[in-house]
Design a protein around this motif. Structure first.
Motif, PDB file in Angstrom:
ATOM      1  N   VAL A   1      41.587  26.901  49.697  1.00 57.56           N
ATOM      2  CA  VAL A   1      41.248  28.079  48.899  1.00 57.56           C
ATOM      3  C   VAL A   1      40.043  28.791  49.498  1.00 57.56           C
ATOM      4  N   ALA A   2      40.222  30.063  49.831  1.00 56.09           N
ATOM      5  CA  ALA A   2      39.125  30.849  50.382  1.00 56.09           C
ATOM      6  C   ALA A   2      38.124  31.250  49.310  1.00 56.09           C
ATOM      7  N   GLY A   3      38.610  31.512  48.114  1.00 56.63           N
ATOM      8  CA  GLY A   3      37.706  31.884  47.032  1.00 56.63           C
ATOM      9  C   GLY A   3      38.474  32.297  45.794  1.00 56.63           C
ATOM     10  N   ALA A   4      37.773  32.355  44.682  1.00 54.61           N
ATOM     11  CA  ALA A   4      38.348  32.793  43.417  1.00 54.61           C
ATOM     12  C   ALA A   4      37.258  33.468  42.607  1.00 54.61           C
ATOM     13  N   ALA A   5      37.609  34.536  41.919  1.00 50.93           N
ATOM     14  CA  ALA A   5      36.639  35.287  41.125  1.00 50.93           C
ATOM     15  C   ALA A   5      37.362  35.931  39.955  1.00 50.93           C
ATOM     16  N   GLY A   6      36.595  36.435  38.990  1.00 54.30           N
ATOM     17  CA  GLY A   6      37.234  37.048  37.846  1.00 54.30           C
ATOM     18  C   GLY A   6      36.254  37.721  36.907  1.00 54.30           C
ATOM     19  N   PHE A   7      36.727  38.027  35.705  1.00 56.77           N
ATOM     20  CA  PHE A   7      35.883  38.658  34.693  1.00 56.77           C
ATOM     21  C   PHE A   7      36.489  38.378  33.326  1.00 56.77           C
ATOM     22  N   LEU A   8      35.756  38.697  32.273  1.00 52.16           N
ATOM     23  CA  LEU A   8      36.220  38.532  30.897  1.00 52.16           C
ATOM     24  C   LEU A   8      36.614  39.888  30.335  1.00 52.16           C
ATOM     25  N   TRP A   9      37.647  39.900  29.511  1.00 52.34           N
ATOM     26  CA  TRP A   9      38.083  41.178  28.942  1.00 52.34           C
ATOM     27  C   TRP A   9      38.688  40.968  27.554  1.00 52.34           C
ATOM     28  N   THR A  10      38.702  42.057  26.785  1.00 53.57           N
ATOM     29  CA  THR A  10      39.329  42.047  25.471  1.00 53.57           C
ATOM     30  C   THR A  10      39.999  43.384  25.227  1.00 53.57           C
TER      31      THR A  10
ATOM     32  N   GLY B   1      41.627  52.132  33.659  1.00 54.55           N
ATOM     33  CA  GLY B   1      41.163  52.535  34.983  1.00 54.55           C
ATOM     34  C   GLY B   1      40.036  51.638  35.480  1.00 54.55           C
ATOM     35  N   ASP B   2      39.111  51.298  34.582  1.00 54.25           N
ATOM     36  CA  ASP B   2      38.020  50.393  34.935  1.00 54.25           C
ATOM     37  C   ASP B   2      38.572  49.023  35.333  1.00 54.25           C
ATOM     38  N   ALA B   3      39.528  48.524  34.559  1.00 56.24           N
ATOM     39  CA  ALA B   3      40.112  47.216  34.840  1.00 56.24           C
ATOM     40  C   ALA B   3      40.834  47.217  36.176  1.00 56.24           C
ATOM     41  N   ALA B   4      41.596  48.280  36.434  1.00 56.19           N
ATOM     42  CA  ALA B   4      42.330  48.361  37.695  1.00 56.19           C
ATOM     43  C   ALA B   4      41.372  48.406  38.878  1.00 56.19           C
ATOM     44  N   GLN B   5      40.288  49.178  38.746  1.00 56.27           N
ATOM     45  CA  GLN B   5      39.313  49.265  39.833  1.00 56.27           C
ATOM     46  C   GLN B   5      38.663  47.911  40.082  1.00 56.27           C
ATOM     47  N   LEU B   6      38.356  47.214  39.007  1.00 55.39           N
ATOM     48  CA  LEU B   6      37.687  45.928  39.155  1.00 55.39           C
ATOM     49  C   LEU B   6      38.601  44.903  39.811  1.00 55.39           C
ATOM     50  N   THR B   7      39.868  44.863  39.412  1.00 55.73           N
ATOM     51  CA  THR B   7      40.787  43.903  40.027  1.00 55.73           C
ATOM     52  C   THR B   7      40.982  44.206  41.505  1.00 55.73           C
ATOM     53  N   ARG B   8      41.052  45.482  41.865  1.00 56.09           N
ATOM     54  CA  ARG B   8      41.182  45.849  43.283  1.00 56.09           C
ATOM     55  C   ARG B   8      39.934  45.457  44.062  1.00 56.09           C
ATOM     56  N   SER B   9      38.771  45.656  43.454  1.00 55.44           N
ATOM     57  CA  SER B   9      37.515  45.349  44.130  1.00 55.44           C
ATOM     58  C   SER B   9      37.376  43.857  44.404  1.00 55.44           C
ATOM     59  N   ILE B  10      37.760  43.030  43.407  1.00 58.81           N
ATOM     60  CA  ILE B  10      37.683  41.582  43.589  1.00 58.81           C
ATOM     61  C   ILE B  10      38.584  41.152  44.734  1.00 58.81           C
ATOM     62  N   ALA B  11      39.819  41.668  44.748  1.00 58.56           N
ATOM     63  CA  ALA B  11      40.770  41.282  45.797  1.00 58.56           C
ATOM     64  C   ALA B  11      40.288  41.712  47.171  1.00 58.56           C
ATOM     65  N   SER B  12      39.856  42.973  47.292  1.00 59.06           N
ATOM     66  CA  SER B  12      39.446  43.469  48.606  1.00 59.06           C
ATOM     67  C   SER B  12      38.191  42.770  49.108  1.00 59.06           C
ATOM     68  N   SER B  13      37.280  42.433  48.197  1.00 58.50           N
ATOM     69  CA  SER B  13      36.051  41.769  48.609  1.00 58.50           C
ATOM     70  C   SER B  13      36.317  40.356  49.097  1.00 58.50           C
ATOM     71  N   LEU B  14      37.185  39.637  48.399  1.00 61.91           N
ATOM     72  CA  LEU B  14      37.518  38.289  48.846  1.00 61.91           C
ATOM     73  C   LEU B  14      38.259  38.317  50.183  1.00 61.91           C
ATOM     74  N   LYS B  15      39.157  39.270  50.358  1.00 60.43           N
ATOM     75  CA  LYS B  15      39.878  39.382  51.623  1.00 60.43           C
ATOM     76  C   LYS B  15      38.924  39.714  52.764  1.00 60.43           C
ATOM     77  N   GLU B  16      37.971  40.596  52.499  1.00 56.12           N
ATOM     78  CA  GLU B  16      36.986  40.945  53.522  1.00 56.12           C
ATOM     79  C   GLU B  16      36.141  39.739  53.889  1.00 56.12           C
ATOM     80  N   SER B  17      35.793  38.931  52.886  1.00 55.56           N
ATOM     81  CA  SER B  17      34.972  37.755  53.156  1.00 55.56           C
ATOM     82  C   SER B  17      35.720  36.751  54.028  1.00 55.56           C
ATOM     83  N   VAL B  18      37.033  36.619  53.819  1.00 57.26           N
ATOM     84  CA  VAL B  18      37.824  35.695  54.625  1.00 57.26           C
ATOM     85  C   VAL B  18      37.919  36.164  56.069  1.00 57.26           C
ATOM     86  N   SER B  19      38.064  37.465  56.247  1.00 52.50           N
ATOM     87  CA  SER B  19      38.212  37.994  57.605  1.00 52.50           C
ATOM     88  C   SER B  19      36.945  37.848  58.424  1.00 52.50           C
ATOM     89  N   THR B  20      35.787  37.761  57.749  1.00 60.11           N
ATOM     90  CA  THR B  20      34.511  37.626  58.462  1.00 60.11           C
ATOM     91  C   THR B  20      33.928  36.233  58.352  1.00 60.11           C
TER      92      THR B  20
END
Length: 295
Positions: free
Chosen positions: A104-113, A30-49
């Protein structure tokens, strides 16, 4: 680390809104899914503005068919393992290079195990500061760099292994790409190695006893502990030399202690133990101890 982080990033026209992940002792899907959604939505919002052309390439100028951006390179911690002692807090870089025909508008990520996929994630390390920086190498290729803060106190000992880098990339034409395993990095428990020799000085040709201990960080207890049963080399260099020579290999005890004797000691010089390292523990050399010869 163990999903206790927020990130806000700014790079020219690119601005990420805060990514909030609930604090918990260990990550789950659940944490991973929330984080991936947050990264995508934040980058999309940044492009729109974001600022209009020429800050961003005009989509009208793109004649080729749309296609998903490509991740061409991911480098974590400069390509080196992340080595943590028992009280470590380290800044780990995550550099993502992406390309797309629209730019490329942007790229972001995180580390996981965890397991084979994010469905089985057990721990996540995410950026915590406003530090995402993107630099275009050309009209189509951009490298975005973040800093991830990792703390040994948030890690289990069995997490000293290879971690994965999740990456999300967004193109100027709104095409997107995500990869659960875009890159890797080793997490390792810091090692320590001591040495002592007796007698000092030693009579020429007599026996010298060399002892020591190999230990490594125990992230769960916050203390160093002996590294059991490891093969460690006993090495010697003459006082006039800068090169160590291996004399023998000794296997440590169940507590990591080392002990051996040498015979016919004839030269004055430095003795040390040398450990080659394992996949989860880095190589380490003890500081040489000088043994003089008594005639």
């Amino acid at each position: 680390m163990r999903t206790r982080a927020t990130v806000a990033a700014v790079s020219g026209a690119l601005a990420l809104s805060a990514l909030a992940v609930p604090a918990s002792h260990a990550a789950d899907r659940g944490d991973a899914a929330q984080l991936t959604r947050s990264i995508a939505s934040s980058l999309k919002e940044s492009v729109s503005t974001a600022a209009p052309a020429p800050a961003r390439r005009s989509l009208a100028a793109v004649k080729t068919a749309n296609s998903a951006p490509k991740i061409t390179k991911v480098v974590v911690n400069g390509g080196k393992p992340v080595v943590l002692d028992v009280k470590a807090t380290k800044k780990v870089s995550l550099a993502i290079t992406a390309t797309d025909n629209s730019g490329v508008a942007g790229a972001a990520g995180f580390l996981w195990t965890g397991g084979a996929t994010l469905e089985d994630v057990t721990n996540i390390a995410v950026p915590e500061t406003d530090d995402l920086k993107c630099k275009a190498a050309s009209a189509t290729t951009t490298t975005c760099t973040q800093t991830v803060t990792v703390r040994s106190k948030d890690l289990a000992n069995n997490e000293a292994k290879t971690w994965n880098a999740y990456v999300y990339a967004l193109a100027n034409d709104s095409d997107e790409l995500e990869k659960e395993k875009a890159g890797t990095v080793k997490f390792q428990r810091a090692s320590q190695l001591t040495v002592a020799a007796t007698p000092k000085p030693v009579k020429k040709g007599k026996t010298l006893t060399v002892t020591g201990k190999l230990s490594r960080a125990n992230w769960e207890t916050g203390k160093n502990a002996g590294y059991a049963g490891q093969s460690v080399k006993l090495q010697f260099r003459k006082k006039s030399s800068s090169t160590y020579t291996t004399i023998k290999t000794v296997k440590g005890s169940s507590t990591g202690t080392l002990k051996t004797t040498t015979t016919k000691t004839t030269a004055e010089g430095y003795w040390r133990w040398s450990f080659a390292g394992t996949s989860n523990t880095p190589a380490v050399n003890a500081a040489g101890t000088l043994v003089k010869i008594k005639k």
